[in-house]
Design an enzyme around this catalytic site. Structure first.
Site, PDB file in Angstrom:
ATOM      1  N   SER A 416       0.647  -1.033   0.021  1.00 30.75           N
ATOM      2  CA  SER A 416       0.122   0.125   0.137  1.00 30.75           C
ATOM      3  C   SER A 416       0.792   1.372  -0.175  1.00 30.75           C
ATOM      4  CB  SER A 416      -1.144   0.018   1.069  1.00 30.75           C
ATOM      5  OG  SER A 416      -0.485  -0.847   2.188  1.00 30.75           O
ATOM      6  N   HIS A 437      -3.274  -3.221  -5.760  1.00 31.40           N
ATOM      7  CA  HIS A 437      -3.624  -2.576  -4.384  1.00 31.40           C
ATOM      8  C   HIS A 437      -5.139  -2.768  -4.202  1.00 31.40           C
ATOM      9  CE1 HIS A 437      -4.249   0.896  -1.354  1.00 31.40           C
ATOM     10  NE2 HIS A 437      -3.666  -0.211  -0.620  1.00 31.40           N
ATOM     11  N   GLU A 449      -6.662  -0.644  -6.920  1.00 31.14           N
ATOM     12  CA  GLU A 449      -5.835   0.204  -7.530  1.00 31.14           C
ATOM     13  C   GLU A 449      -4.722  -0.671  -8.122  1.00 31.14           C
ATOM     14  OE1 GLU A 449      -5.531   4.553  -5.329  1.00 31.14           O
ATOM     15  OE2 GLU A 449      -4.679   2.778  -4.300  1.00 31.14           O
ATOM     16  N   ASN A 487      -4.793   6.769  -0.757  1.00 34.57           N
ATOM     17  CA  ASN A 487      -4.073   6.941   0.358  1.00 34.57           C
ATOM     18  C   ASN A 487      -3.204   8.367   0.218  1.00 34.57           C
ATOM     19  OD1 ASN A 487      -5.188   4.925   1.666  1.00 34.57           O
ATOM     20  ND2 ASN A 487      -3.262   3.736   1.243  1.00 34.57           N
TER      21      ASN A 487
HETATM   22  N1  NAD Z   1      -4.221  -4.705   5.998  1.00 28.54           N
HETATM   23  C1  NAD Z   1      -4.734  -3.841   5.131  1.00 28.54           C
HETATM   24  O1  NAD Z   1      -5.777  -3.066   5.457  1.00 28.54           O
HETATM   25  C2  NAD Z   1      -4.060  -3.660   3.891  1.00 28.54           C
HETATM   26  C3  NAD Z   1      -4.801  -3.117   2.971  1.00 28.54           C
HETATM   27  C4  NAD Z   1      -4.052  -2.870   1.706  1.00 28.54           C
HETATM   28  C5  NAD Z   1      -2.975  -3.624   1.481  1.00 28.54           C
HETATM   29  N2  NAD Z   1      -2.128  -4.172   2.551  1.00 28.54           N
HETATM   30  C6  NAD Z   1      -0.830  -4.627   2.319  1.00 28.54           C
HETATM   31  O2  NAD Z   1      -1.234  -5.995   2.100  1.00 28.54           O
HETATM   32  C7  NAD Z   1       0.062  -6.874   2.742  1.00 28.54           C
HETATM   33  C8  NAD Z   1      -0.257  -7.779   3.827  1.00 28.54           C
HETATM   34  O3  NAD Z   1      -0.947  -7.198   4.974  1.00 28.54           O
HETATM   35  P1  NAD Z   1      -1.769  -8.005   5.830  1.00 28.54           P
HETATM   36  O4  NAD Z   1      -2.627  -7.049   6.636  1.00 28.54           O
HETATM   37  O5  NAD Z   1      -2.507  -9.282   5.138  1.00 28.54           O
HETATM   38  O6  NAD Z   1      -0.561  -8.669   6.692  1.00 28.54           O
HETATM   39  P2  NAD Z   1      -0.495  -9.713   7.467  1.00 28.54           P
HETATM   40  O7  NAD Z   1       0.414  -9.632   8.707  1.00 28.54           O
HETATM   41  O8  NAD Z   1      -1.970 -10.176   8.250  1.00 28.54           O
HETATM   42  O9  NAD Z   1      -0.058 -11.071   6.865  1.00 28.54           O
HETATM   43  C9  NAD Z   1       0.818 -11.186   6.249  1.00 28.54           C
HETATM   44  C10 NAD Z   1       1.294 -12.735   5.788  1.00 28.54           C
HETATM   45  O10 NAD Z   1       2.558 -12.957   5.312  1.00 28.54           O
HETATM   46  C11 NAD Z   1       3.468 -14.080   5.446  1.00 28.54           C
HETATM   47  N3  NAD Z   1       4.510 -13.951   5.404  1.00 28.54           N
HETATM   48  C12 NAD Z   1       5.418 -13.073   5.712  1.00 28.54           C
HETATM   49  N4  NAD Z   1       6.591 -13.237   4.935  1.00 28.54           N
HETATM   50  C13 NAD Z   1       6.453 -14.045   4.177  1.00 28.54           C
HETATM   51  C14 NAD Z   1       7.112 -14.681   3.199  1.00 28.54           C
HETATM   52  N5  NAD Z   1       8.732 -14.195   2.931  1.00 28.54           N
HETATM   53  N6  NAD Z   1       6.803 -15.722   2.473  1.00 28.54           N
HETATM   54  C15 NAD Z   1       5.494 -16.228   2.678  1.00 28.54           C
HETATM   55  N7  NAD Z   1       4.837 -15.741   3.472  1.00 28.54           N
HETATM   56  C16 NAD Z   1       5.260 -14.632   4.255  1.00 28.54           C
HETATM   57  C17 NAD Z   1       3.073 -13.941   7.194  1.00 28.54           C
HETATM   58  O11 NAD Z   1       3.274 -15.096   7.567  1.00 28.54           O
HETATM   59  C18 NAD Z   1       1.577 -13.514   7.150  1.00 28.54           C
HETATM   60  O12 NAD Z   1       0.894 -14.609   7.298  1.00 28.54           O
HETATM   61  C19 NAD Z   1       1.008  -5.891   3.311  1.00 28.54           C
HETATM   62  O13 NAD Z   1       1.771  -5.465   2.184  1.00 28.54           O
HETATM   63  C20 NAD Z   1      -0.157  -4.706   3.277  1.00 28.54           C
HETATM   64  O14 NAD Z   1       0.690  -3.375   3.426  1.00 28.54           O
HETATM   65  C21 NAD Z   1      -2.936  -4.186   3.681  1.00 28.54           C
END
Ligand code: NAD
Ligand SMILES: CCCCCCCCCCCCC[C@H](O)CC(=O)SCCNC(=O)CCNC(=O)[C@H](O)C(C)(C)COP(=O)(O)OP(=O)(O)OC[C@H]1O[C@@H](n2cnc3c(N)ncnc32)[C@H](O)[C@@H]1OP(=O)(O)O
Length: 720
Positions: A416, A437, A449, A487
Site C-alpha cells: 500500500s 492494491h 488500484e 491514500n
Molecule cells: N491490512 C490492510 O488493510 C491492507 C490493505 C491494503 C494492502 N495491505 C498490504 O497487504 C500486505 C499484507 O498485509 P496483511 O494485513 O495481510 O498482513 P498480515 O500480517 O496479516 O499477513 C502477512 C502474511 O505474510 C506471511 N509472510 C511474511 N513473509 C512471508 C514470506 N517471505 N513468504 C510467505 N509468507 C510470508 C506472514 O506469515 C503472514 O501470514 C501488506 O503489504 C500490506 O501493506 C494491507
C-alpha cells in the site's frame, strides 16, 4: 436498431442496439414503426417484442439524458402506444429487463421471461425514478407494497421471483448451460405460441394502466420512508419515487402519470442525478486508458497468492469463487492454517446466510491449494504477494518468484505504500511487475488500484485490468507515487482534520461535519476502526514522529494522534481511541481524557483555541483533498478525473450522490475552491498541502470545468 419480421402471422419486433439494447431514439422510432406496420397488416394477428443478442432492453439510453434526445418521441408515449394497440402484444424477456426495459414490458399485454433473466427498476441509482410509467403501472400490477420496495430500493430481482410477485405471465425454463442463442430461440418460440393462443382474446384486464390499485395506510409509507432515510441516507430519488408510487394509489392513471412526470422533471435536473450518472459512466470508463489496448491482455487461469494473512486470504477468495485455482503460500504452517481457516469460515458464513449452497462453497474451496513451498508456483500465470509491508521482505519474495515462476508469469505486489519500481528491480522482468492494491476486506471491497511501474508493459497492465474485472472488481489504473491515489489524497484530508483539533475543534465536531456531508463516518471514527497504530507506523516510516527529524518549515499536526498510541488508545480493537467504546461495540462516545489531551496539546503548541464553523471544517478537509486530486492529475498519476471519483467512492465512502471529489469540485466551482485554498494557505503557510495545484489554478483562472477540459484533452491525445 429494430428489425421486423412475421412468423406464423405474428409480427416480431426485435430490438437491436448492442450491447444492452438501450432504448435510444432510433429504437423508439423502430418500435413505433413496427407497431404501425403490424397494426396495418391484416394478416398479422398478434405482436411479439423481444431483444436481440443477449438481453431485453436494460433501460432508457442514459447518454440521452444529458443531450436532451430523451425528450424526442419520449418513452412514456411509446409505451402508451404499445398498451393501446388493438392486437395483443407479448413481450419476451431474457437478460436484464431494467428501467425503461421493464416499463416497456409493463406496457405490453403479456410478459414471459427466461428463468435466467432479471427484471428491475434501478433508476433511483441514477438519481431519477422510473419515468415511463413504472411508478404507476407496477403498483397496479403487483400492489403498492411490492412495487414500492422494488422501485425505492432499485434492486433487480430474478425472473422466478418476478413471476411469484405477479409481474410475469409465464416462465421459459432455460438451464445455465444453454447458450444465449438457444435461450433466445426457445423464448421466441414460446412467445409466438402464447401470441397465437391469445390472438382472439379480449384485451380487457390486460392493459395494466386500467387496473385498480389497492390503497395502503399512511403508516406503510411512513415506515418505508424511515427505512429509506436510513439505507439511502442523503439520496433524494428514493423518497421522491415513493411519493410517485403513493400517487398511483391516490389518483387515476392519467393524473398519476402527471405526478410521476413532474417529479421526474425535478429529479432530472438535480445535482444528484448528474453526479450519479457521472459515476455510472466513470465506473465503466476505468477500463478505457489511452495507450492501453485491453485486447493485449493474456488469460489468467492459474494464480498464486503469497502470505495467508488478512489480505492474502481475502485475495484468494476472489479467485476461487470464480473457479480460478489458487496456490496459497505462507512461510509458517501456523499462519497458513489460520489463513485457510479464515477462507473456510467465509464460505461457511455464506452458506449459513443462504448466500450460496454447500455444494458451491465446497466447489470453490476445491480450487484452493495451501502450500509452504514456493516451488508449487512454477506454473501459475499470475502471483500476488501479500507479505509484510517491508521493502526488503518484498524484494526477496519477488526475487525468489522471478527464479521459480515461468518467464511469462506476472508478478503482483499488494503493497500500500512501497515503490513498485524498487520492488520490480529485484527481478529480471520489471515489465511483468505491477501493483495490485486491494482494499480491506479484500473479498468484500470492489475497488482495486492497479499500479503501473515505470517499466510495466502494456500487456501486463491489460492482463491485470482484465482479471480484476473477471473477479468482479472495479479496477483503476494509477501511477507509482507514495500512497498511489487513494491514500495519497487521504493524507492532506486527514492532515486538515488533525490541524482543526489543534485550533479548536474536537473529533466529534469534525466527524459530524463529514458525516453530514455524506461520508458513512468521519475521519476519527475511521481511524479508530482501522487502528490508530497504522497512522503512527506510517509517520514513523516518514521520519516525522521524532521532532528533531522534522522539517521545521512544515506544520506538524499529529502530536495528539501520536500520544493516543503511547496511551494504547489504538481504536475499536482496544475499546478506546479518539472515542471510547463499550466492549464489543463500534459506536464511540466522546471521551473527556482525549478532549483534555487535545486542549492541553493546543496550548503547548501555541494555539489559542477558537470556535470553528461547520463550513470551515468541511471546506478545509474537502478542499485539501481536492487540491491533491488535481496534483495527481497534473502529474499523470491519475489518468482521468472520473478514476479519482471512483477510487474515493468505492474505497473511502465519498457520498456517490456528490459524484466523487473531482465531480464535486466542478459542481462547487473551481474558482471558489482555488480562492479558498489561497486563503487557507495564507493563514497557514507551513502546510504544504495548501500550495495550490497548477492545473487547478489554470482552470480556475480560465473559468473552465475540469470534466470538459479533460475530455477535450484526452480526445486531442487520441487524435495525435
Ligand atoms: N491490512 C490492510 O488493510 C491492507 C490493505 C491494503 C494492502 N495491505 C498490504 O497487504 C500486505 C499484507 O498485509 P496483511 O494485513 O495481510 O498482513 P498480515 O500480517 O496479516 O499477513 C502477512 C502474511 O505474510 C506471511 N509472510 C511474511 N513473509 C512471508 C514470506 N517471505 N513468504 C510467505 N509468507 C510470508 C506472514 O506469515 C503472514 O501470514 C501488506 O503489504 C500490506 O501493506 C494491507
Ligand atoms: C408526454 C410526457 C413527456 C415527458 C417527457 C419525458 C421524457 C423523459 C423520458 C425519460 C423516461 C425515463 C425512462 C426510464 O425510467 C429511465 C431508465 O430506464 S434509466 C436506465 C435504467 N437502467 C439501468 O440503470 C441499467 C444500467 N445498466 C446496467 O446496469 C448494466 O449495464 C447491465 C445492463 C447490468 C449490463 O452490465 P454489463 O454486462 O456489466 O455491461 P456494462 O455495464 O459494462 O455495460 C456495457 C455498455 O453498455 C452501456 N450501457 C449500459 N446500460 C446503458 C444504458 N441504460 N444506457 C446507455 N448505455 C448503457 C455501458 O455504459 C457500457 O458502455 P461501454 O462502456 O461499453 O461504452
Amino acid at each position: 436498431m429494430t428489425s421486423y419480421k412475421t412468423i406464423k402471422d405474428v409480427a416480431v419486433i426485435t430490438i437491436e442496439n448492442p450491447p444492452v439494447n438501450a432504448l435510444s431514439l432510433a429504437v423508439r422510432e423502430g418500435i413505433l414503426d413496427g407497431l404501425s406496420r403490424a397494426s396495418k397488416d391484416d394478416t398479422v394477428c398478434a405482436i411479439v417484442i423481444i431483444g436481440g443478442g443477449r438481453t431485453f432492453p436494460a433501460g432508457a439510453d442514459i447518454s440521452e439524458f444529458a443531450n436532451g434526445k430523451a425528450f424526442t418521441k419520449p418513452l412514456p408515449q411509446i409505451i402508451e402506444k404499445i398498451e393501446s394497440t388493438q392486437k395483443p402484444i407479448v413481450c419476451a424477456i431474457h437478460g436484464t429487463a431494467f428501467g425503461g426495459g421493464l416499463e416497456v414490458a409493463l406496457g405490453c399485454h403479456y410478459r414471459i421471461a427466461s428463468t435466467r433473466s432479471k427484471v428491475g427498476l434501478p433508476e433511483v441509482n441514477l438519481g431519477i425514478l422510473p419515468g415511463a410509467g413504472g411508478t404507476q403501472r407496477l403498483p397496479r400490477l403487483i400492489g403498492v407494497w411490492l412495487a414500492a420496495e422494488m422501485i425505492c430500493s432499485g434492486k433487480p430481482i430474478e425472473a422466478v421471483d418476478a413471476d411469484a410477485k405477479g409481474i410475469l405471465d409465464d416462465l421459459v425454463e432455460i438451464s445455465s448451460l444453454e447458450s444465449v442463442q438457444t435461450e433466445y430461440d426457445k423464448l421466441l418460440d414460446a412467445a409466438i405460441t402464447l401470441a397465437l393462443r391469445v390472438k382472439n382474446h379480449s384485451l380487457e384486464g390486460k392493459r395494466v394502466s386500467q387496473l385498480k390499485v389497492e390503497p395502503v395506510s399512511d403508516f406503510f409509507y411512513e415506515q418505508l420512508a424511515l427505512q429509506i432515510s436510513k439505507n439511502a441516507r442523503g439520496m433524494n430519488a428514493p423518497l421522491q419515487a415513493l411519493k410517485a408510487v403513493k400517487a398511483s394509489a391516490m389518483f387515476p392513471f392519467k393524473e398519476g402519470m402527471q405526478r410521476e412526470q413532474q417529479i421526474l422533471g425535478r429529479l432530472f435536473v438535480s445535482s444528484q442525478a448528474k453526479a450519479l450518472q457521472h459515476i455510472f459512466f466513470a465506473e465503466r470508463q476505468t477500463m478505457k486508458i489511452p495507450g492501453i489496448d485491453m485486447k493485449k491482455g493474456v488469460p489468467i487461469k492459474f494464480v498464486g497468492v503469497i502470505g495467508a494473512g488478512m489480505m492474502g486470504s481475502g485475495i484468494a477468495i476472489n479467485f476461487i469463487k470464480k473457479g480460478i485455482p489458487v496456490v496459497l503460500i505462507d512461510a509458517e504452517q501456523e499462519f497458513l492454517d489460520r489463513g485457510v481457516k479464515a477462507i473456510e469460515d467465509y464460505f461457511k458464513g455464506r452458506v449459513k446466510k443462504g448466500k450460496t449452497t454447500r455444494f458451491l462453497a465446497d466447489r470453490s474451496l476445491g480450487y484452493l491449494r495451501p502450500s509452504l513451498h514456493y516451488e508449487d508456483l512454477s506454473n501459475v500465470d499470475l502471483v500476488i504477494e501479500a507479505v509484510f509491508e517491508n521493502l526488503d521482505v518484498k524484494k526477496s519474495v519477488l526475487k525468489h518468484l522471478d527464479e521459480i515462476c515461468k518467464p511469462q508469469t506476472i508478478l503482483c505486489t499488494n503493497t500500500s505504500t512501497l515503490d513498485i519500481d524498487q520492488i520490480a528491480s529485484a527481478t529480471n522482468r520489471p515489465d511483468r511487475v505491477i501493483g495490485t492494491h486491494f482494499f480491506s476486506p479484500a473479498n468484500v471491497m470492489r475497488l482495486m488500484e492497479n499500479v503501473a511501474g515505470s517499466k510495466t508493459s502494456e500487456r501486463t497492465i491489460a492482463s491485470v485490468m482484465q482479471i480484476s474485472k473477471t473477479i468482479s472488481k472495479i479496477p483503476v489504473l494509477v501511477g507509482n507515487c507514495f500512497g498511489f491515489i487513494g491514500n495519497r489524497m487521504l493524507f492532506p484530508y486527514n492532515n486538515q482534520a488533525n490541524a482543526l483539533l489543534q485550533e479548536g475543534a474536537f473529533p466529534h465536531d469534525v466527524d459530524k461535519v463529514l458525516y453530514d456531508f455524506g461520508f458513512p463516518m468521519g475521519l476519527f471514527q475511521m481511524s479508530d476502526l482501522a487502528g490508530n497504530d497504522i497512522g503512527l507506523h506510517i509517520r514513523k516510516a516518514q521520519g516525522i514522529v521524532d521532532p528533531s527529524q522534522r522539517d521545521p518549515n512544515e506544520r506538524y499536526v499529529s502530536t495528539t494522534a501520536d500520544k493516543l498510541c503511547e496511551m494504547k488508545r489504538f481504536g475499536v480493537k482496544s475499546s478506546k481511541g479518539w472515542y471510547s467504546y463499550a466492549k464489543g461495540s463500534r459506536k464511540g462516545r466522546p471521551d473527556k481524557e482525549v478532549m483534555d489531551l487535545i486542549v492541553e496539546n493546543s496550548k503547548a503548541e501555541g494555539f489559542v483555541r477558537r470556535n470553528i464553523s461547520a463550513k470551515e471544517i468541511e471546506e478545509r478537509c474537502l478542499y485539501a483533498l481536492i487540491n491533491e486530486g488535481f496534483k495527481c492529475l497534473e502529474e499523470g498519476m491519475a489518468y482521468k478525473p472520473g478514476d479519482i471519483d471512483i477510487i474515493w467512492i468505492y474505497g473511502y465512502g465519498f457520498p456517490p450522490q456528490k459524484g466523487g471529489p473531482m465531480h464535486y469540485a466542478d459542481a462547487v466551482g473551481l474558482k471558489k475552491i482555488y480562492d479558498s485554498i489561497l486563503q487557507y494557505g495564507k493563514a497557514d503557510p507551513k502546510t504544504s498541502a495548501w500550495k495550490p495545484s497548477k492545473l487547478l489554478e489554470q482552470l480556475a483562472s480560465s473559468g473552465k470545468k475540469l470534466a470538459k477540459y479533460w475530455t477535450k484533452k484526452l480526445k486531442a491525445q487520441s487524435n495525435l
